[in-house]
Write an enzyme that holds these catalytic residues in place. Sequence first.
Site, short mmCIF file in Angstrom:
data_model
loop_
_atom_site.label_atom_id
_atom_site.label_comp_id
_atom_site.label_asym_id
_atom_site.label_seq_id
_atom_site.Cartn_x
_atom_site.Cartn_y
_atom_site.Cartn_z
CE LYS A 110 -4.44 -1.62 0.96
NZ LYS A 110 -4.80 -2.59 1.98
CE LYS A 189 -5.63 -10.17 -4.00
NZ LYS A 189 -6.87 -10.36 -3.59
CE LYS A 192 -13.11 -6.30 -1.11
NZ LYS A 192 -13.66 -6.85 0.14
#
Length: 320
Positions: A110, A189, A192
Amino acid sequence: MRILTGIQPSGIPHIGNYFGAIRQTAAMQTKGDNFLFIADYHALTTSPKPEDLRNYINDLALSWLACGIDPERTIFFRQSDVPQVCELAWILATFTPVGLMERAHSYKDKVAKGFEANCGLFTYPILMAADILLYRADLVPVGKDQKQHLEIARDLAIRFNNHFGDILTVPEELIPEEVAVVPGIDGQKMSKSYNNTIPIFAKEKALRKVVMSIVTDSKGLEEPKDPDTCNVYALYKLVATPEELQEMREKLQAGNYGYGHAKQALFEKLWAFFEPMRKRREELENNMDFVRDLMKRNAEKARCEAEILLTKVRQAVGLR
Ligand code: ADP
Ligand code: TRP
């Protein structure tokens, strides 16, 4: 044997969630004693709008129930209905080396993508370990992306037990190879956070649209195609019978079978596959009081379980 898993209410559930986690969990209900929760504390690490978070929590509750979670067999609850998990997370944090968190992919990825990291995101794996250890889970069905988190949970359980005796159950992961990574419509992959999902409960038109937008190479209709590098085929594997799969394989290899044909076949299988779940979801949507009541009763059971372990942990570390 106790089986536990959690899922974040951070967006609309997609078929990666279904094949990576929900299906195994539903199938295991007859095999052991089951815990399943909506990881809403974890979802806070992404700083959602309160209204969105509330909607996603409701949506997830409906989706899991519709996908076969049986609240008579599975203790299905909301993570934040058992705040005891934060107490265990704190205790575990006090003997988690900082380096162990710094090495966690979820945090590193992230940050690398430019997200601003908060301390919640940094210590995310500790809260997840607490989820697993609080309910003394033996087996945790998850997708491959969660493997490192499971290793951290095991590591923390072992460290704790080495200090204080055999109190925590050291969990095992369950990552079925064939569904370890469900690809998204762009071939990465499905997630969301990558905007590449196929939602489980999309309406017919929307589902068709998303399936038709799956990325393929630019081979023309008549050219032979390689099923093993074809994204549509990879997704078809999840919903087709072995015979249907073989048939698509041969057609792709033979040529004169376009990606449009393959997408149409995939769309039809997906639509049929999730049909019973869509029906069940509609019934539940019209019965939200029942769903809320059920979650409340389940949370009560989870809190009782949590207290059993926490009493031992508090005692062991000297808080009592
Ligand atoms: P997302 O990546 O979409 O945010 P979550 O992190 O909420 O998904 O994952 C919920 C569960 O679904 C986890 O057990 C995770 O491993 C599984 N899962 C998510 N995406 C996939 C995927 N593409 N393939 C297999 N399993 C997945
Ligand atoms: N981190 C998991 C995910 O993003 C969700 C989760 C939270 C979880 N706590 C858990 C999964 C405990 C299994 C066990 O998918």
